[in-house]
Design a protein around this motif. Structure first.
Motif, PDB file in Angstrom:
ATOM      1  N   MET A   1       0.678  -1.419   0.014  1.00  0.00           N
ATOM      2  CA  MET A   1      -0.014   0.069  -0.246  1.00  0.00           C
ATOM      3  C   MET A   1       1.168   1.259   0.221  1.00  0.00           C
ATOM      4  O   MET A   1       1.935   1.047   0.562  1.00  0.00           O
ATOM      5  N   THR A   2       0.506   2.317  -1.097  1.00  0.00           N
ATOM      6  CA  THR A   2       1.634   2.956  -0.833  1.00  0.00           C
ATOM      7  C   THR A   2       1.401   4.757  -0.554  1.00  0.00           C
ATOM      8  O   THR A   2      -0.097   4.711   0.284  1.00  0.00           O
ATOM      9  N   ASP A   3       2.091   4.968   0.059  1.00  0.00           N
ATOM     10  CA  ASP A   3       1.728   6.610   0.976  1.00  0.00           C
ATOM     11  C   ASP A   3       0.522   7.402   0.345  1.00  0.00           C
ATOM     12  O   ASP A   3       0.669   7.739  -1.001  1.00  0.00           O
ATOM     13  N   PRO A   4      -0.590   7.658   1.298  1.00  0.00           N
ATOM     14  CA  PRO A   4      -1.494   9.033  -0.093  1.00  0.00           C
ATOM     15  C   PRO A   4      -0.669  10.115  -0.204  1.00  0.00           C
ATOM     16  O   PRO A   4      -0.425   9.901   1.360  1.00  0.00           O
ATOM     17  N   VAL A   5      -1.045  10.711  -0.589  1.00  0.00           N
ATOM     18  CA  VAL A   5      -1.314  12.524  -0.417  1.00  0.00           C
ATOM     19  C   VAL A   5      -2.632  13.254  -0.229  1.00  0.00           C
ATOM     20  O   VAL A   5      -3.300  12.755  -0.604  1.00  0.00           O
ATOM     21  N   VAL A   6      -2.073  13.817   1.125  1.00  0.00           N
ATOM     22  CA  VAL A   6      -3.700  14.118   1.828  1.00  0.00           C
ATOM     23  C   VAL A   6      -3.417  15.375   1.676  1.00  0.00           C
ATOM     24  O   VAL A   6      -2.950  16.130   1.766  1.00  0.00           O
ATOM     25  N   ALA A   7      -5.022  16.258   1.161  1.00  0.00           N
ATOM     26  CA  ALA A   7      -4.874  17.157   0.939  1.00  0.00           C
ATOM     27  C   ALA A   7      -5.896  17.871   1.954  1.00  0.00           C
ATOM     28  O   ALA A   7      -6.257  19.116   1.904  1.00  0.00           O
ATOM     29  N   GLY A   8      -6.868  17.268   2.879  1.00  0.00           N
ATOM     30  CA  GLY A   8      -7.250  17.992   3.680  1.00  0.00           C
ATOM     31  C   GLY A   8      -7.345  16.980   4.771  1.00  0.00           C
ATOM     32  O   GLY A   8      -7.576  15.634   5.308  1.00  0.00           O
ATOM     33  N   VAL A   9      -8.534  16.828   6.034  1.00  0.00           N
ATOM     34  CA  VAL A   9      -8.919  16.661   7.393  1.00  0.00           C
ATOM     35  C   VAL A   9      -9.886  16.804   7.890  1.00  0.00           C
ATOM     36  O   VAL A   9      -9.898  18.082   7.845  1.00  0.00           O
ATOM     37  N   THR A  10     -10.954  15.686   8.453  1.00  0.00           N
ATOM     38  CA  THR A  10     -12.310  15.526   8.846  1.00  0.00           C
ATOM     39  C   THR A  10     -12.642  14.935   9.829  1.00  0.00           C
ATOM     40  O   THR A  10     -11.985  13.183   9.458  1.00  0.00           O
ATOM     41  N   HIS A  11     -13.669  15.334  10.683  1.00  0.00           N
ATOM     42  CA  HIS A  11     -14.073  14.067  11.251  1.00  0.00           C
ATOM     43  C   HIS A  11     -15.310  13.410  11.297  1.00  0.00           C
ATOM     44  O   HIS A  11     -15.913  13.316  11.976  1.00  0.00           O
ATOM     45  N   ASP A  12     -15.640  14.367  10.415  1.00  0.00           N
ATOM     46  CA  ASP A  12     -17.546  14.425  10.205  1.00  0.00           C
ATOM     47  C   ASP A  12     -17.479  13.845   8.760  1.00  0.00           C
ATOM     48  O   ASP A  12     -16.773  14.099   7.671  1.00  0.00           O
ATOM     49  N   SER A  13     -18.017  12.518   9.131  1.00  0.00           N
ATOM     50  CA  SER A  13     -17.637  11.495   7.409  1.00  0.00           C
ATOM     51  C   SER A  13     -18.666  12.483   6.296  1.00  0.00           C
ATOM     52  O   SER A  13     -18.959  11.893   4.953  1.00  0.00           O
ATOM     53  N   ARG A  14     -19.323  13.220   6.541  1.00  0.00           N
ATOM     54  CA  ARG A  14     -20.739  14.122   5.559  1.00  0.00           C
ATOM     55  C   ARG A  14     -19.532  14.669   5.308  1.00  0.00           C
ATOM     56  O   ARG A  14     -20.031  14.829   3.934  1.00  0.00           O
ATOM     57  N   ARG A  15     -18.851  15.083   5.341  1.00  0.00           N
ATOM     58  CA  ARG A  15     -17.747  16.079   4.902  1.00  0.00           C
ATOM     59  C   ARG A  15     -16.365  15.789   4.220  1.00  0.00           C
ATOM     60  O   ARG A  15     -16.121  16.516   4.198  1.00  0.00           O
ATOM     61  N   VAL A  16     -16.074  14.545   4.268  1.00  0.00           N
ATOM     62  CA  VAL A  16     -15.167  13.653   2.760  1.00  0.00           C
ATOM     63  C   VAL A  16     -15.204  14.321   1.910  1.00  0.00           C
ATOM     64  O   VAL A  16     -16.230  14.085   1.142  1.00  0.00           O
ATOM     65  N   ARG A  17     -14.388  14.745   1.720  1.00  0.00           N
ATOM     66  CA  ARG A  17     -13.901  15.180   0.096  1.00  0.00           C
ATOM     67  C   ARG A  17     -12.514  14.069  -0.474  1.00  0.00           C
ATOM     68  O   ARG A  17     -12.128  13.832   0.855  1.00  0.00           O
ATOM     69  N   PRO A  18     -12.446  14.249  -1.486  1.00  0.00           N
ATOM     70  CA  PRO A  18     -11.598  13.228  -2.259  1.00  0.00           C
ATOM     71  C   PRO A  18     -10.360  13.590  -1.437  1.00  0.00           C
ATOM     72  O   PRO A  18      -9.916  14.387  -1.767  1.00  0.00           O
ATOM     73  N   GLY A  19      -9.487  12.478  -0.583  1.00  0.00           N
ATOM     74  CA  GLY A  19      -8.048  13.226  -0.430  1.00  0.00           C
ATOM     75  C   GLY A  19      -8.139  13.563   1.054  1.00  0.00           C
ATOM     76  O   GLY A  19      -7.013  13.604   1.120  1.00  0.00           O
ATOM     77  N   ASP A  20      -8.529  13.280   1.308  1.00  0.00           N
ATOM     78  CA  ASP A  20      -9.337  13.952   2.766  1.00  0.00           C
ATOM     79  C   ASP A  20      -8.565  12.770   3.980  1.00  0.00           C
ATOM     80  O   ASP A  20      -8.435  11.057   3.162  1.00  0.00           O
ATOM     81  N   LEU A  21      -7.933  13.214   4.659  1.00  0.00           N
ATOM     82  CA  LEU A  21      -7.622  12.296   6.330  1.00  0.00           C
ATOM     83  C   LEU A  21      -8.823  12.225   7.111  1.00  0.00           C
ATOM     84  O   LEU A  21      -9.207  13.110   7.139  1.00  0.00           O
ATOM     85  N   PHE A  22      -9.564  10.851   6.686  1.00  0.00           N
ATOM     86  CA  PHE A  22     -10.676  10.595   7.965  1.00  0.00           C
ATOM     87  C   PHE A  22     -10.043  10.349   9.453  1.00  0.00           C
ATOM     88  O   PHE A  22      -9.454   9.431   9.692  1.00  0.00           O
ATOM     89  N   ALA A  23     -10.782  11.508  10.794  1.00  0.00           N
ATOM     90  CA  ALA A  23     -10.242  11.302  12.027  1.00  0.00           C
ATOM     91  C   ALA A  23     -10.908  10.335  12.281  1.00  0.00           C
ATOM     92  O   ALA A  23     -12.629  11.163  12.457  1.00  0.00           O
ATOM     93  N   ALA A  24     -11.117   8.957  12.896  1.00  0.00           N
ATOM     94  CA  ALA A  24     -12.352   8.814  13.437  1.00  0.00           C
ATOM     95  C   ALA A  24     -12.523   8.568  15.239  1.00  0.00           C
ATOM     96  O   ALA A  24     -11.146   7.816  15.811  1.00  0.00           O
ATOM     97  N   LEU A  25     -13.230   9.466  15.456  1.00  0.00           N
ATOM     98  CA  LEU A  25     -12.519   9.834  17.108  1.00  0.00           C
ATOM     99  C   LEU A  25     -13.579   9.304  17.878  1.00  0.00           C
ATOM    100  O   LEU A  25     -14.887   8.662  17.753  1.00  0.00           O
ATOM    101  N   PRO A  26     -13.075   9.099  19.288  1.00  0.00           N
ATOM    102  CA  PRO A  26     -14.332   7.871  19.942  1.00  0.00           C
ATOM    103  C   PRO A  26     -15.246   9.081  19.985  1.00  0.00           C
ATOM    104  O   PRO A  26     -14.324  10.054  20.674  1.00  0.00           O
ATOM    105  N   GLY A  27     -15.841   8.499  21.147  1.00  0.00           N
ATOM    106  CA  GLY A  27     -17.754   9.341  20.879  1.00  0.00           C
ATOM    107  C   GLY A  27     -18.231   8.535  22.161  1.00  0.00           C
ATOM    108  O   GLY A  27     -18.014   7.420  22.811  1.00  0.00           O
ATOM    109  N   ALA A  28     -19.066   9.767  22.820  1.00  0.00           N
ATOM    110  CA  ALA A  28     -19.702   9.137  23.857  1.00  0.00           C
ATOM    111  C   ALA A  28     -20.847   7.978  23.812  1.00  0.00           C
ATOM    112  O   ALA A  28     -20.860   7.571  25.001  1.00  0.00           O
TER     113      ALA A  28
END
Length: 501
Positions: A1-28
């Motif tokens: 698996m090659t290292d991807p190029v990350v263009a953005g960051v979000t922890h809201d799956s509804r706001r993901v755009r191509p190239g984003d890093l998704f932060a899967a955070l623990p919730g209540a």
């Protein structure tokens, strides 16, 4: 698996755009990793999570999974790196405290503009870069949004950014990846205990701003025990400021002091750089302190004292903070203020009492689904403010019964009224309005008289009331509703003689 190029960051799956890093955070209730597949399908090229998240089939996502002990803590530095560390190219000023954050940031921002700087502003009411502004979704944005915002400000040639730093943001590490040039602490009073649990935890969140990881230098107002404690334990160079709440600024152990006749807009900020003659654009001792904090922040940035004094001259309009409305001839003075803690109610109403020749009318309310323990003290503070009339009403009941909230506030009002009577005084007339806030505005304005003042407290710049289920918003702009209420009263007064004839 090659290292991807990350263009953005979000922890809201509804706001993901191509190239984003998704932060899967623990919730209540749910772990963010349950949305990871959805995020990858939307174009996320990597996932950041914790050990618990990694153990829930994260390996089957088909993208690299970064596992850290506390992903929320790492989110700010990661987002900063993705956006090219925008904070390093900006002068950053941060203000924290229970009351005064918004006013102080507005004062600093206005002064910097007068000093010829292109500025950015991040806070409760608006977010602004240069001459472009928009309403804020929260006081301090989440780390990915904040870093993206600062990157935008850098692109638009901002030089200095002034930011409100909420306790929620500090507790959730939203400011990670930033290091402020100057930070300021205004005060700490009972608030947000529904979130923090105790005043100790609330203070601990605020104190995080005064560490070398987040700031280079600080200003601490030492008018309350929490400020004095912070001054003693701050891990960065600080200057201290006294005045206002102590009532003994000249004797306070502080580097700088606010001196002058209590209640006057004009005052002297006295300290190592001499005596600076200043004037607050908003009435009240608390606003003199906010103006002094703004002056100290500008001095710390290296501006000469004379230029600081000149830069802080002139009006500053802060939405929902001691905001006066001109209702026309024969109308009482109407003032909208966001005061929603006992100390803020006391400070705002007390300042208006000193400026009012006629009757002072104060609306009193408290929010639902929040710290119930401050409701009684809000009522007590309103009674002791010197108002002749209190109008008990609703602001944001949320999912609670508005009548139950009013009953909590009323208990404090009754206790304070009994104490006033026992001391030989005359307590205010108290009117409870159960028909909603719109009706309460009519009652308050009618009770004031043409020489009176009405302090509409609680909602401030909010444009909705939260009534009912979570997320249910009822449009309600206090300033517009006050004007409409006075129009109804005026129309009624004009019709009365015609009907009598």
């Amino acid at each position: 698996m090659t290292d991807p190029v990350v263009a953005g960051v979000t922890h809201d799956s509804r706001r993901v755009r191509p190239g984003d890093l998704f932060a899967a955070l623990p919730g209540a209730h749910l772990h963010g990793v349950t949305r990871a597949a959805e995020a990858v399908a939307a174009g996320a090229v990597a996932v950041l999570t914790d050990v618990a998240g990694a153990g829930r089939d994260a390996g089957a996502l088909g993208v690299p999974v970064l596992v850290v002990p506390d992903p929320r803590r790492e989110l700010g530095p990661v987002a900063a790196a993705v956006h090219g560390h925008p904070g390093r190219d900006l002068v950053l000023l941060g203000v924290t405290g229970t009351n005064g954050k918004t006013t102080t940031t507005y004062l600093i921002d206005a002064a910097l503009r007068r000093l010829g700087r292109t500025t950015g502003l991040v806070g409760t009411v608006v977010t602004r870069v240069g001459d472009r502004s928009w309403r804020s979704a929260m006081t301090t944005p989440d780390a990915p949004d904040l870093q993206a915002l600062l990157a935008t400000m850098r692109r638009e040639a901002a030089e200095v950014v002034t930011m409100e730093c909420s306790s929620h943001a500090l507790g959730q590490h939203r400011l990670g990846g930033l290091r402020f040039d100057v930070v300021a602490f205004t005060n700490l009073t009972r608030e947000h205990l529904d979130h923090h649990g105790t005043m100790e935890e609330y203070f601990a969140a605020k104190a995080r701003l005064f560490t070398p990881e987040l700031a280079r230098a600080g200003i601490v107002v030492v008018d309350d025990p929490w400020g004095r404690r912070l001054a003693a334990q701050a891990r960065i160079p600080i200057v201290t400021l006294a005045g206002g709440a102590t009532g003994a600024a000249e004797d306070a152990d502080a580097d700088w002091r606010v001196l002058g006749e209590p209640g006057d807009d004009a005052f002297v900020l006295s300290g190592p750089a001499g005596d600076l003659p200043l004037r607050t654009p908003l009435p009240g001792e608390h606003n003199r302190i906010d103006t002094a904090v703004a002056a100290l922040a500008l001095l710390r940035l290296g501006f000469p004292p004379r230029r600081v004094v000149d830069a802080l001259e002139g009006p500053v309009a802060v939405p929902g903070r001691m905001q006066s409305l001109d209702l026309g001839p024969g109308a009482p003075t109407a003032v909208v203020d966001f005061a929603h803690t006992p100390d803020a109610v006391a400070a705002t109403a007390g300042a208006l009492r000193r400026r009012t020749t006629g009757r002072l009318v104060v609306t009193v309310s408290a929010g639902g689904d929040r710290d119930r323990g401050k409701r009684g003290p809000i009522g007590e503070a309103a009674v002791r403010s010197g108002a002749e009339v209190l109008v008990l009403t609703d602001d944001h009941p949320r999912t609670e019964d508005p009548a139950a909230i009013r009953a909590d506030v009323m208990r404090g009002i009754r206790a304070a009224c009994a104490a006033v009577r026992a001391a030989g005084g005359t307590p205010p007339l108290v009117v409870e309005v159960a028909e909603g806030r719109r009706r309460a505005l009519d009652v308050a304005l009618a009770a004031a008289g043409p020489t009176g003042t009405v302090a509409f407290l609680g909602l401030g710049p909010d444009r909705h009331q939260h009534i009912g289920p979570r997320g249910h918003l009822v449009p309600f702009v206090e300033t517009d509703e006050i004007r409409a209420a006075w129009a109804r009263i005026s129309a009624g007064a004009a019709e009365a003689p015609a009907q009598a004839s």
